[in-house]
Design an enzyme around this catalytic site. Structure first.
Site, PDB file in Angstrom:
ATOM      1  N   SER A  16       0.828  -1.206   0.000  1.00 38.58           N
ATOM      2  CA  SER A  16       0.000   0.000   0.000  1.00 38.58           C
ATOM      3  C   SER A  16       0.872   1.270   0.000  1.00 38.58           C
ATOM      4  O   SER A  16       1.609   1.508  -0.955  1.00 38.58           O
ATOM      5  CB  SER A  16      -0.966  -0.040   1.183  1.00 38.58           C
ATOM      6  OG  SER A  16      -1.989   0.917   1.040  1.00 38.58           O
ATOM      7  N   HIS A  49      -7.816  -5.293  -0.855  1.00 37.28           N
ATOM      8  CA  HIS A  49      -6.665  -4.420  -0.647  1.00 37.28           C
ATOM      9  C   HIS A  49      -5.573  -5.081   0.193  1.00 37.28           C
ATOM     10  O   HIS A  49      -4.390  -4.889  -0.068  1.00 37.28           O
ATOM     11  CB  HIS A  49      -7.112  -3.118   0.025  1.00 37.28           C
ATOM     12  CG  HIS A  49      -5.999  -2.126   0.201  1.00 37.28           C
ATOM     13  ND1 HIS A  49      -5.356  -1.532  -0.864  1.00 37.28           N
ATOM     14  CD2 HIS A  49      -5.401  -1.637   1.325  1.00 37.28           C
ATOM     15  CE1 HIS A  49      -4.421  -0.713  -0.413  1.00 37.28           C
ATOM     16  NE2 HIS A  49      -4.429  -0.753   0.910  1.00 37.28           N
ATOM     17  N   ASP A  66     -10.027  -4.632  -4.794  1.00 34.00           N
ATOM     18  CA  ASP A  66      -9.489  -3.609  -3.893  1.00 34.00           C
ATOM     19  C   ASP A  66     -10.381  -2.369  -3.972  1.00 34.00           C
ATOM     20  O   ASP A  66     -10.475  -1.728  -5.019  1.00 34.00           O
ATOM     21  CB  ASP A  66      -8.054  -3.268  -4.333  1.00 34.00           C
ATOM     22  CG  ASP A  66      -7.342  -2.356  -3.338  1.00 34.00           C
ATOM     23  OD1 ASP A  66      -8.016  -1.615  -2.602  1.00 34.00           O
ATOM     24  OD2 ASP A  66      -6.097  -2.395  -3.306  1.00 34.00           O
TER      25      ASP A  66
END
Length: 269
Positions: free
Chosen positions: A115, A242, A212
């Site tokens: 991320s 995600h 996601d």
């Protein structure tokens, strides 16, 4: 190809003790390190995530099985590291990553960024091209918070600017939202990368789940388009979200690391 066994996936219990990297004028960073072969692996966590997440521990177990060096750490203001979270910025966390590379890592490194970590790994590769030899992004949130903020309605952005805080809804936070300083967003703008070619020449692998709902998988496509490296693959998982921390996601991650280690060994030899 080496995959984690179901047993390993269920038993991430670490024997490595927490150490601290002391830095003049900067918060001390908590980290755990395995010594081993090169290239080493460094895990760079996501926003508000610490070094004890499922993916970080899965990669550690995999590195143990191969005998490769590995480092995982907490950003300043997060987890066991020193520092005030309210004073943290993308720029400060970028410095944290560079401190780990400069002061803890020995020899060439593969960076695994999750991320926000996928954004910071690109900055690290730009800043330390001689030491960073490959990148693996997991749901890479490159320019993420800035992009999300800019997509808000004008009136909402004005209100956030006045209040000084953006309460961004998130199912991954116990409160149901992350409270992000407006100053954090403005500082992050200085670190955006997608507006121009990204000068990274090493192999890059971008893993992303098509379900996601935090960072669209199209972001990884954008990154692949912007990075100047000719050795870049985007791997999409149709039903992953995600976090990408299900068994099949973790197997894909460690296979990708294993494949890059083999590729780099072939290049060296």
């Amino acid at each position: 190809m080496i995959l984690l066994s179901a047993c390993l996936l269920c038993t991430f219990r670490q024997k490595t003790s927490i150490s601290f990297l002391s830095r003049p004028d900067l918060p001390n960073l908590a980290y755990k390190r395995l010594k081993g072969k090169s290239p080493g692996i460094i895990f760079i966590p996501g926003y508000m995530s610490n070094m004890n997440g499922t993916k970080a521990l899965a990669v550690e177990e995999f590195c143990k099985s191969l005998g490769h060096a590995y480092i995982r750490f907490d950003y300043s203001g997060v987890g066991n590291s020193d520092g005030n979270l309210q004073e943290c910025t993308v720029g400060r966390w970028r410095k944290d990553v560079l401190s780990v590379i400069d002061d803890l890592a020995v020899g060439p490194q593969i960076l695994v960024g999750s991320s926000l970590g996928g954004w910071l790994m690109l900055h690290a590769a730009i800043a330390r091209p001689q030491k960073v030899v490959a990148l693996i992004g997991i749901a890479s949130a490159v320019d993420g918070l800035v992009t999300q903020f800019n997509q808000l309605p004008v009136e909402m952005k004005k209100e956030i600017e006045m209040k000084g805080v953006w309460s961004m809804p998130s199912k991954y936070n116990e409160e149901g939202a992350y409270h992000i300083q407006y100053s954090f967003i403005k500082e992050a703008e200085h670190h955006c990368l997608l507006h121009s070619p990204i000068p990274v020449n090493c192999p890059v692998r971008l893993l992303h789940g098509m379900e996601d709902d935090i960072v669209s998988w199209h972001t990884s496509i954008q990154v692949a388009d912007r990075v100047i490296s000719k050795d870049i693959d985007v791997i999409l998982r149709k039903h992953s979200d995600h976090r990408m921390k299900e068994k099949a996601d973790l197997q894909l991650l460690v296979y990708t690391i294993d494949d890059l280690i083999d590729k780099l060994s072939t290049v060296v030899n």
